[in-house]
Write an enzyme that holds these catalytic residues in place. Structure first.
Site, mmCIF file in Angstrom:
data_model
loop_
_atom_site.group_PDB
_atom_site.id
_atom_site.type_symbol
_atom_site.label_atom_id
_atom_site.label_comp_id
_atom_site.label_asym_id
_atom_site.label_seq_id
_atom_site.Cartn_x
_atom_site.Cartn_y
_atom_site.Cartn_z
ATOM 1 N N LYS A 49 -27.767 -5.784 -23.447
ATOM 2 C CA LYS A 49 -26.707 -5.845 -24.456
ATOM 3 C C LYS A 49 -26.981 -4.777 -25.517
ATOM 4 C CE LYS A 49 -25.768 -10.145 -22.758
ATOM 5 N NZ LYS A 49 -26.387 -9.942 -21.480
ATOM 6 N N GLY A 50 -25.958 -4.081 -25.938
ATOM 7 C CA GLY A 50 -26.114 -3.063 -26.965
ATOM 8 C C GLY A 50 -26.111 -1.652 -26.432
ATOM 9 N N CYS A 51 -26.052 -1.514 -25.126
ATOM 10 C CA CYS A 51 -25.978 -0.182 -24.525
ATOM 11 C C CYS A 51 -24.524 0.191 -24.284
ATOM 12 C CB CYS A 51 -26.731 -0.148 -23.194
ATOM 13 S SG CYS A 51 -28.519 -0.167 -23.367
ATOM 14 N N GLN A 52 -24.205 1.436 -24.542
ATOM 15 C CA GLN A 52 -22.861 1.953 -24.315
ATOM 16 C C GLN A 52 -22.544 1.965 -22.822
ATOM 17 O OE1 GLN A 52 -22.239 5.702 -26.272
ATOM 18 N NE2 GLN A 52 -20.695 6.345 -24.830
ATOM 19 N N SER A 53 -23.513 2.322 -22.017
ATOM 20 C CA SER A 53 -23.374 2.346 -20.564
ATOM 21 C C SER A 53 -23.941 1.045 -20.006
ATOM 22 C CB SER A 53 -24.161 3.509 -19.976
ATOM 23 O OG SER A 53 -23.776 4.716 -20.568
#
Length: 139
Positions: A49-53
């Protein structure tokens, strides 16, 4: 090798590059060297969670050491994940928990990553530490 020795090795490698383009290419090459995670492991529970990809992180415990595998649907996050797998995989839980992330500043990663990519990097490290906490609680 210890976590700090591996981090120092990365700091030394990054210091050889003259430009951010070279460093960027190096991170991409690290991603290409990361073995592809089996499709069966690319599940919602493994997404960071928190990753753009989309970045998946899987772990297992063997003899008090955590082993990580990671994958991403984007080449730069995959390279960042490869770097973190290189640093933390095969390390004792206690060492992972007490390690610091000063290497990020020393290699200047945050300077060439966009804010969303930098957040993704921190989310990956946070997830690695969460796994270490979870496994240490099971001891």
């Amino acid at each position: 090798m210890t976590i700090s020795e591996i981090q120092q090795g990365l700091i030394n490698e990054f210091s050889l590059f003259d430009s951010w383009e070279q460093r960027y290419e190096y991170v991409i090459e690290l991603g290409k060297s990361l073995p592809e995670m089996p499709e069966k492991d690319k599940i919602q529970d493994k997404l960071i969670k928190g990753c753009q990809s989309q970045v998946w992180l899987n772990t297992r415990l063997e003899n008090g050491k955590l082993f990580f595998e990671a994958d991403s649907d984007a080449i730069l996050p995959k390279g960042i994940a490869a770097m973190l797998v290189h640093i933390y995989s095969g390390q004792p839980i206690e060492d992972i928990l007490k390690s610091d992330e000063n290497f990020i500043e020393k290699i200047g990663l945050q300077e060439f990553l966009s804010p969303t990519r930098a957040n993704g990097l921190l989310a990956m490290i946070k997830q690695i530490k969460y796994y270490a906490i979870a496994y240490s609680a099971k001891k």
